[in-house]
Design an enzyme around this catalytic site. Structure first.
Site, short mmCIF file in Angstrom:
data_model
loop_
_atom_site.label_atom_id
_atom_site.label_comp_id
_atom_site.label_asym_id
_atom_site.label_seq_id
_atom_site.Cartn_x
_atom_site.Cartn_y
_atom_site.Cartn_z
N CYS A 4 -6.38 46.62 -69.52
CA CYS A 4 -7.43 45.60 -69.61
C CYS A 4 -8.46 46.08 -70.63
O CYS A 4 -9.06 47.14 -70.47
CB CYS A 4 -8.09 45.37 -68.25
SG CYS A 4 -9.57 44.36 -68.37
N CYS A 7 -11.95 46.60 -69.21
CA CYS A 7 -12.02 47.81 -68.36
C CYS A 7 -12.15 49.04 -69.25
O CYS A 7 -12.90 49.97 -68.94
CB CYS A 7 -10.79 47.94 -67.48
SG CYS A 7 -10.80 46.91 -66.01
N GLY A 102 -9.81 28.04 -71.58
CA GLY A 102 -10.02 28.79 -72.82
C GLY A 102 -10.18 30.29 -72.61
O GLY A 102 -10.65 30.99 -73.50
N HIS A 109 -16.06 37.54 -67.52
CA HIS A 109 -17.16 37.75 -68.47
C HIS A 109 -17.91 36.46 -68.67
O HIS A 109 -17.33 35.38 -68.66
CB HIS A 109 -16.65 38.29 -69.81
CG HIS A 109 -15.57 37.46 -70.43
ND1 HIS A 109 -14.25 37.54 -70.03
CD2 HIS A 109 -15.60 36.53 -71.42
CE1 HIS A 109 -13.52 36.70 -70.75
NE2 HIS A 109 -14.32 36.06 -71.59
#
Ligand code: DGP
Length: 123
Positions: A4, A7, A102, A109
């Site tokens: 990720c 991350c 999207g 986030h």
């Protein structure tokens, strides 16, 4: 989470232009800015998307959202009425969720976008 990107940014294994950090959250500049000011606010802990949030995330989500006006003020995009910044017309806060929403990066986030238009926001 292995693999990720966010991350890895949170763990400082990948570089980012970090503008805020505390125990739970980080904010950094978007690598592909769609507006003159384009920041991303993330939880350090991996949560794939807003769809994975529930009542147990109230506090974390509240902290993420409450960080936005602080960052906006620091970056001079606080809305009209607070004429402290050069672009004080307000800003957009966006959480893309899922493919039709999207979302490209599957680590929760919030986008913070602001500054003089035109922007290249297509989502
Ligand atoms: P979204 O479509 O909501 O999942 O937006 C993901 C955003 O993340 C997109 O605007 C580009 C940004 N982004 C992707 N990879 C990186 C990266 O490695 N570093 C930074 N700073 N931003 C990234």
């Amino acid at each position: 989470m292995d693999n990720c990107i966010f991350c890895k940014i949170a763990a400082k294994q990948l570089p980012a232009n970090i503008v805020y950090e505390d125990d739970e959250l980080m904010a950094f500049k978007d690598i592909k800015p769609a507006a003159p000011i384009h920041l991303l606010v993330i939880p350090k802990k991996h949560i794939s998307s807003l769809s994975d949030c529930n009542a147990s995330h109230h506090e974390l989500l509240g902290k993420m959202l409450a960080l936005v006006p602080k960052l906006a003020a620091e970056h001079g995009i606080a809305p009209v009425g607070d004429e402290t910044g050069p672009f004080s017309g307000g800003y957009k806060t966006l959480i893309n969720t899922g493919p039709e929403g999207g979302q490209e990066v599957y680590h929760l986030h919030a986008h913070l976008l602001g500054g003089p238009r035109p922007w290249t926001l297509d989502r």
